[in-house]
Design an enzyme around this catalytic site. Structure first.
Site, PDB file in Angstrom:
ATOM      1  N   ARG A   1       8.026  -8.249  15.884  1.00 48.58           N
ATOM      2  CA  ARG A   1       8.417  -6.933  15.364  1.00 48.58           C
ATOM      3  C   ARG A   1       7.397  -5.878  15.779  1.00 48.58           C
ATOM      4  O   ARG A   1       6.191  -6.104  15.734  1.00 48.58           O
ATOM      5  CB  ARG A   1       8.531  -6.973  13.845  1.00 48.58           C
ATOM      6  CG  ARG A   1       8.901  -5.626  13.213  1.00 48.58           C
ATOM      7  CD  ARG A   1       9.148  -5.755  11.720  1.00 48.58           C
ATOM      8  NE  ARG A   1       9.444  -4.464  11.135  1.00 48.58           N
ATOM      9  CZ  ARG A   1       8.546  -3.672  10.542  1.00 48.58           C
ATOM     10  NH1 ARG A   1       7.287  -4.067  10.445  1.00 48.58           N
ATOM     11  NH2 ARG A   1       8.886  -2.501  10.046  1.00 48.58           N
TER      12      ARG A   1
ATOM     13  N   ASP B   1       0.864   5.356   1.615  1.00 45.16           N
ATOM     14  CA  ASP B   1       0.244   6.123   2.693  1.00 45.16           C
ATOM     15  C   ASP B   1      -0.490   7.328   2.111  1.00 45.16           C
ATOM     16  O   ASP B   1      -0.018   7.946   1.155  1.00 45.16           O
ATOM     17  CB  ASP B   1       1.296   6.595   3.690  1.00 45.16           C
ATOM     18  CG  ASP B   1       1.928   5.444   4.460  1.00 45.16           C
ATOM     19  OD1 ASP B   1       1.338   4.342   4.473  1.00 45.16           O
ATOM     20  OD2 ASP B   1       3.017   5.636   5.035  1.00 45.16           O
TER      21      ASP B   1
ATOM     22  N   HIS C   1       4.850   0.067  -0.149  1.00 40.17           N
ATOM     23  CA  HIS C   1       5.601  -0.722   0.820  1.00 40.17           C
ATOM     24  C   HIS C   1       4.706  -1.762   1.477  1.00 40.17           C
ATOM     25  O   HIS C   1       3.475  -1.704   1.360  1.00 40.17           O
ATOM     26  CB  HIS C   1       6.229   0.198   1.887  1.00 40.17           C
ATOM     27  CG  HIS C   1       5.245   1.074   2.598  1.00 40.17           C
ATOM     28  ND1 HIS C   1       4.676   2.197   2.018  1.00 40.17           N
ATOM     29  CD2 HIS C   1       4.707   1.013   3.847  1.00 40.17           C
ATOM     30  CE1 HIS C   1       3.849   2.784   2.859  1.00 40.17           C
ATOM     31  NE2 HIS C   1       3.836   2.074   3.988  1.00 40.17           N
TER      32      HIS C   1
ATOM     33  N   HIS D   1       0.842  -1.191   0.000  1.00 37.23           N
ATOM     34  CA  HIS D   1       0.000   0.000   0.000  1.00 37.23           C
ATOM     35  C   HIS D   1       0.876   1.238   0.000  1.00 37.23           C
ATOM     36  O   HIS D   1       2.074   1.169   0.276  1.00 37.23           O
ATOM     37  CB  HIS D   1      -0.908   0.025   1.243  1.00 37.23           C
ATOM     38  CG  HIS D   1      -0.142   0.186   2.514  1.00 37.23           C
ATOM     39  ND1 HIS D   1       0.589  -0.835   3.087  1.00 37.23           N
ATOM     40  CD2 HIS D   1       0.041   1.267   3.334  1.00 37.23           C
ATOM     41  CE1 HIS D   1       1.172  -0.414   4.190  1.00 37.23           C
ATOM     42  NE2 HIS D   1       0.867   0.874   4.365  1.00 37.23           N
TER      43      HIS D   1
END
Length: 355
Positions: free
Chosen positions: A300, A234, A290, A232
């Site tokens: 993470r 941002d 990304h 996607h």
């Protein structure tokens, strides 16, 4: 809660996820079908090329004290749409505190986290990735959104022990706003612009247009067959991301290079060019596509700060960038109007507002 930005997102299909109960990742021993994507990690998204961990072109790392910082930022924005910054002024101790409080939150039992679930008409609280509605399969991640003080939700999570969490998150947001405004100035300066102050009054709104997103990518029993966060871009002007010392973030450089890992750098912030900055620069700065993958041994954490304009301000290519040879590529839109387009067209939203 910031009412203006809340209204920008309110009632979008992308936010109506509250009928879906997030997976209790702490109890899952086998990857469920609901989270099993069709392919392995190297071809998880058939429309995109495979990961290239050996690329000779790593994502740029820029020292903000470098005398050539504006040129470095311009090159990174034009060629990558993403870069990492060091010497940004945020104490490493604060970044570690934010990570620690984020881990504390996601370590809570699933039933307790659901006490702070995002409401159907809200923007803040615990929930699934906002892009989940665009995909048939679920993603191996969970999130918690904050705007300003997280007190209301924090008291639901820790009725008698929420002060530290609130203090750290509020302090971090103030620091991130300063860095975001500094980077906006550097990006515009890198375009050799002498933009009138009237054109930039939306850069310092009375009410910060920002959202802090805490992300958790738990240990996964079968990481090659799922996705932490699907590809996607941002919607913001820019996004500042702090990531824990665990690989997972990847950027699509281009078809010839493929997906490039964005290795964590101690104390650095990842900067994503958002769709609105792509519009402001008339397409010169790339909005970075990304994604995030997960692994079998390490949990993470990432903390994203989304920075954008006031809700009512029209965003369009800056006039200084327009001439006979460079006509405007995009029509003017408010952040709310763009989010309307994104909620329908997702990663094709920029194409939908082209002139």
């Amino acid at each position: 809660m910031n009412n203006s930005i809340s209204q920008s997102f309110k009632d979008h299909p992308i936010n109506n996820l509250n009928h879906i109960v997030p997976l209790d990742f702490q109890t899952v021993l086998k990857l469920p079908q609901s989270h099993t994507w069709r392919s392995t990690r190297t071809s998880l998204s058939p429309d995109y090329p495979p990961v290239n961990p050996c690329t000779k072109q790593p994502v740029p790392i820029i020292d903000l004290t470098n005398p050539h910082v504006t040129k470095l930022i311009r090159d990174a924005c034009e060629n990558w749409g993403m870069f990492q910054v060091t010497n940004h002024g945020i104490p490493l101790s604060l970044m570690k505190e934010v990570e620690g409080q984020t881990r504390r939150l996601f370590a809570l039992p699933s039933k307790q986290k659901l006490l702070a679930v995002r409401s159907p008409d809200g923007l803040t609280g615990y929930g699934l990735p906002r892009i989940s509605t665009f995909f048939v399969k679920m993603m191996w991640s969970e999130g918690f959104s904050i705007m300003g003080s997280p007190l209301d939700h924090a008291t639901q999570l820790w009725p008698h022990d929420h002060a530290k969490f609130c203090d750290v998150m509020e302090k971090y947001q103030k620091e991130m706003k300063v860095v975001a405004e500094r980077l906006m100035g550097l990006m515009l300066t890198s375009l050799d612009l002498e933009v009138a102050q009237e054109d930039l009054k939306w850069l310092k709104p009375k009410s910060p247009q920002a959202l802090l997103q805490l992300n958790s990518y738990p240990i996964c029993p079968d990481p090659d067959r799922t996705m932490g966060l699907a590809p996607h871009t941002d919607s913001s002007l820019l996004t500042l991301l702090y990531q824990s010392n665990t690989n997972g973030l990847q950027i699509l450089k281009d078809d010839s290079i493929g997906w490039v890992p964005v290795d964590p750098v101690n104390g650095a912030l990842v900067v994503n060019v958002g769709d609105l900055m792509h519009i402001v620069s008339n397409g010169r700065f790339k909005s970075a596509l990304h994604r995030a993958v997960v692994n079998k041994t390490r949990h993470r954490i990432s903390i994203a700060y989304f920075y954008g304009p006031p809700r009512e301000v029209k965003i369009s290519p800056l006039m200084k960038l327009i001439d006979y040879d460079h006509p405007p590529v995009y029509r003017a839109v408010t952040w709310k109007e763009y989010l309307d387009a994104k909620a329908v067209h997702f990663n094709r939203a920029l194409e939908m507002i082209k002139i």
